[in-house]
Design an enzyme around this catalytic site. Sequence first.
Site, short mmCIF file in Angstrom:
data_model
loop_
_atom_site.label_atom_id
_atom_site.label_comp_id
_atom_site.label_asym_id
_atom_site.label_seq_id
_atom_site.Cartn_x
_atom_site.Cartn_y
_atom_site.Cartn_z
N ASP A 23 27.01 24.75 60.05
CA ASP A 23 26.50 25.76 59.14
C ASP A 23 25.71 26.25 57.99
OD1 ASP A 23 27.39 28.38 58.66
OD2 ASP A 23 29.36 28.67 57.48
N ARG B 140 26.27 38.86 66.00
CA ARG B 140 25.16 39.13 65.01
C ARG B 140 24.04 40.52 65.69
NH1 ARG B 140 24.18 33.15 62.25
NH2 ARG B 140 26.54 33.08 61.62
N LEU C 182 28.21 8.18 75.00
CA LEU C 182 28.83 10.23 74.21
C LEU C 182 28.83 11.01 74.99
CD1 LEU C 182 28.73 10.99 70.62
CD2 LEU C 182 26.54 11.37 71.16
N THR D 22 31.84 33.12 69.33
CA THR D 22 32.26 34.14 69.82
C THR D 22 32.11 35.59 68.77
OG1 THR D 22 34.88 33.15 71.47
CG2 THR D 22 34.79 35.84 71.19
N HIS E 138 17.29 28.17 62.40
CA HIS E 138 18.21 27.74 63.11
C HIS E 138 17.51 26.06 63.96
CE1 HIS E 138 21.19 30.56 62.87
NE2 HIS E 138 20.66 31.60 63.55
N GLU F 275 41.32 15.04 60.31
CA GLU F 275 41.22 14.91 58.69
C GLU F 275 39.88 15.94 58.84
OE1 GLU F 275 42.85 13.55 56.41
OE2 GLU F 275 44.21 12.33 58.26
C1 IPE Z 1 30.35 29.40 62.07
O1 IPE Z 1 29.53 29.60 61.58
C2 IPE Z 1 30.03 29.31 63.78
C3 IPE Z 1 29.45 28.21 63.96
C4 IPE Z 1 28.39 27.36 63.48
C5 IPE Z 1 28.65 28.95 65.24
P1 IPE Z 1 29.32 31.44 61.16
O2 IPE Z 1 28.75 31.73 59.85
O3 IPE Z 1 29.29 32.29 62.16
O4 IPE Z 1 31.11 31.81 59.96
P2 IPE Z 1 31.52 32.45 59.46
O5 IPE Z 1 31.61 33.91 59.96
O6 IPE Z 1 31.08 32.16 57.64
O7 IPE Z 1 32.48 32.17 59.35
C1 IPE Z 2 24.71 28.86 60.95
O1 IPE Z 2 24.13 28.56 60.21
C2 IPE Z 2 24.43 28.59 63.17
C3 IPE Z 2 24.84 29.61 63.82
C4 IPE Z 2 26.31 29.60 63.19
C5 IPE Z 2 25.07 30.25 64.91
P1 IPE Z 2 24.39 30.08 60.09
O2 IPE Z 2 23.81 31.09 61.07
O3 IPE Z 2 25.25 31.12 60.33
O4 IPE Z 2 24.05 30.45 58.41
P2 IPE Z 2 24.49 30.79 57.05
O5 IPE Z 2 26.13 30.63 57.49
O6 IPE Z 2 23.71 32.12 57.76
O7 IPE Z 2 23.83 30.23 55.88
MG MG Z 3 27.17 30.73 58.94
#
Ligand code: IPE
Ligand code: IPE
Ligand code: MG
Length: 251
Positions: free
Chosen positions: A21, A72, A132, A67, A38, A208
């Site tokens: 994230d 987005r 892996l 899901t 990304h 954990e």
């Molecule tokens: C969780 O991240 C999903 C992935 C890392 C693929 P999000 O950024 O979508 O999660 P929320 O919406 O902040 O909980």
């Molecule tokens: C995680 O990064 C990647 C996906 C969920 C696809 P985010 O796109 O959620 O990044 P933030 O949370 O907006 O910083």
């Molecule tokens: Mg995110």
Amino acid sequence: MDWKAQLDPKRLPKHIAIIMDGNGRWAKQQGKPRMLGHERGVHAVREVTEACTEIGIEHLTLYAFSTENWNRPKEEVDALMSLLVSSLRAELNTFLKNKIRLRAVGNLASLPQSCQDELAETMKLTESGDKLELILALSYSSTWEITNATQLIAEKVKSNQLAVNEITPEVFAQHLTTAGIPDPELMIRTSGEVRISNFLLWQLAYAELYFTEVLWPDFGKQELVQAILNYQQRERRFGKTSEQLNDSSNG
Ligand code: IPE
Ligand code: IPE
Ligand code: MG
């Protein structure tokens, strides 16, 4: 010094799961579009995957698209799907060289056909990789997965392939998309968010959990070692008392 020298090789998790994230916030900090985050996230995937093969981790699950991420903006979803296809293509030789076997979990039928085809091809070409297992969670959510497993089991009961009292935790787990993969011992989430976001709810029952402020594009070998070191300092009691664990380890 060897970057992984501090790790105790006898107490490594076999399976690490990561909620990658913070890509969007990383890009925002640089004043750049979210997609750049990304793209840089893919570099982190490469580094962490390579580090896992060097450390001797057997399974690595990466939450790549949930899901809920279908909600987005369409441009971001489309760009993420294209990035998936191009990254799989670009990484194939590295997978083969490092003996990495690819697997995908989630509602794969909901992905665009081009992604399904690229995944199927990459999984086939890497199937003999025995170092892996890299598991991508795509169009994945636990609530979907558990509901889906329940439907599969209900169908079997209805057609007399399975009796109600045969539905054990083991049988249930065999109907999840992660069937056959041992549960993760360590779950890492980057970017400072302290939640599970519908990830592996069943499989993480006794994992954990490790949360770090580092944004995913900045996460690398050193951060992975920090997380594993932290894991190695924990006492995993599984409901028992500390004394019981120490007694059994003393003989
Ligand atoms: C969780 O991240 C999903 C992935 C890392 C693929 P999000 O950024 O979508 O999660 P929320 O919406 O902040 O909980
Ligand atoms: C995680 O990064 C990647 C996906 C969920 C696809 P985010 O796109 O959620 O990044 P933030 O949370 O907006 O910083
Ligand atoms: Mg995110």
